[in-house]
Every structure is written in C-alpha cells, then in structure tokens.
Design a protein around this motif. Structure first.
Motif, mmCIF file in Angstrom:
data_model
loop_
_atom_site.group_PDB
_atom_site.id
_atom_site.type_symbol
_atom_site.label_atom_id
_atom_site.label_comp_id
_atom_site.label_asym_id
_atom_site.label_seq_id
_atom_site.Cartn_x
_atom_site.Cartn_y
_atom_site.Cartn_z
ATOM 1 N N LYS A 24 -3.119 8.264 -8.688
ATOM 2 C CA LYS A 24 -3.875 7.864 -9.873
ATOM 3 C C LYS A 24 -5.139 8.695 -10.079
ATOM 4 C CE LYS A 24 -6.412 3.921 -8.034
ATOM 5 N NZ LYS A 24 -6.661 2.506 -8.222
ATOM 6 N N THR A 25 -5.528 9.505 -9.099
ATOM 7 C CA THR A 25 -6.729 10.324 -9.257
ATOM 8 C C THR A 25 -6.461 11.817 -9.262
ATOM 9 O OG1 THR A 25 -7.102 10.267 -6.874
ATOM 10 C CG2 THR A 25 -8.218 8.578 -8.190
ATOM 11 N N LYS A 51 -13.883 9.021 -15.537
ATOM 12 C CA LYS A 51 -12.985 7.890 -15.314
ATOM 13 C C LYS A 51 -12.028 7.818 -16.490
ATOM 14 C CE LYS A 51 -16.020 5.331 -12.388
ATOM 15 N NZ LYS A 51 -16.434 4.067 -11.905
ATOM 16 N N ALA A 57 -5.728 10.353 -18.676
ATOM 17 C CA ALA A 57 -5.182 11.114 -17.547
ATOM 18 C C ALA A 57 -4.005 11.960 -18.015
ATOM 19 C CB ALA A 57 -4.751 10.166 -16.433
#
Length: 143
Positions: A24-25, A51, A57
């Motif tokens: 997720k990062t 964020k 993303a």
C-alpha cells in the motif's frame, strides 16, 4: 537503467519479464531480459509525506509504470504480480490493510496490463516460489 546495448537489443523481437511486488505504500519491480540479465529494478515510492488514497496511488503508479515502459522500450512483455492474498494467510494483518492492498493490487495490475500490453495478461505468482527458484534469500542475495 538500461544501457544503450540493452535498449538496442530490446527490440520488438525481444522479451522482457517484469515482476511487481505491490504494497500500500510502494511497488517494487524487476525487469529481466529473456536471458536472465537484469534490465532494471527498483521501487515506485511516493514521497513519504504524500498520503494518497487508492485512486491517487493509481495515478502515481500509472506515471511511474509509463516511465519504466518508456525506458525499457518496445518488447514482448510478460508481467507477474505477487499474489497478495497468500501473503496475508497468517492472519496478522487488519481487514483495512488487506482491503487497501487488494484495491491497490487491482489498480496496479490493470495499469500494468494497459501500459505493457502483455499477450498473456498479468499473472499472479507467490514470491516465496520465485525466491526459491532463483535461490535468493530475504535480503536479495543469491545462495
């Protein structure tokens, strides 16, 4: 980065295997030529303070994968992504983490298919099997 010799060799008649390890990062990647030599490897990591929600993303990863595709050039691509559900089979992660990674995994897999256009689609793999096949330990060193 690809050398000039690799870029020339990377014609439409060549084949490049790209493996993606999605979290997720960040998303780690390795691109290998058919003969097993490394074309490029690294990670797509958003700035630490950025964020992103899942769609943000996706936009970030889209730009990064388009850049990778541009550096690698024309080739027949085979794309594989880590099977994210197997990584969480131990039950140590929260539902929120699993859902977020699942969403990110789906977006990155879709983008990989659209950007690289692999003839066989994007195939899942289990990272432990890959490490074992190449005799690589958890630190990335060959045994």
């Amino acid at each position: 980065m690809c050398s000039a010799a690799q870029r020339t060799w990377g014609s439409i008649d060549s084949e490049i295997f790209v493996g993606l390890d999605i979290s997720k990062t960040a998303t780690g990647y390795a691109a290998l030529w058919r003969n097993g030599s490394v074309a490029e490897w690294g990670a797509f990591v958003p700035k630490a303070k950025l964020k992103l929600d899942v769609l943000g993303a996706g936009e970030f990863f889209e730009g990064e994968m388009e850049g990778l595709r541009g550096r690698l050039g024309d080739a027949n691509y085979s794309i594989s992504c880590e099977d994210f559900l197997r990584a969480f089979s131990g039950g140590a992660s929260s539902q929120n983490t699993i859902f977020t990674i699942g969403q990110t995994n789906g977006i990155v897999r879709y983008l990989a298919k659209r950007i690289f256009q692999p003839p066989a689609g994007v195939k899942p793999f289990h990272v432990t099997a890959v490490r074992s096949f190449f005799s690589i330990d958890l630190r990335g060193h060959r045994n």
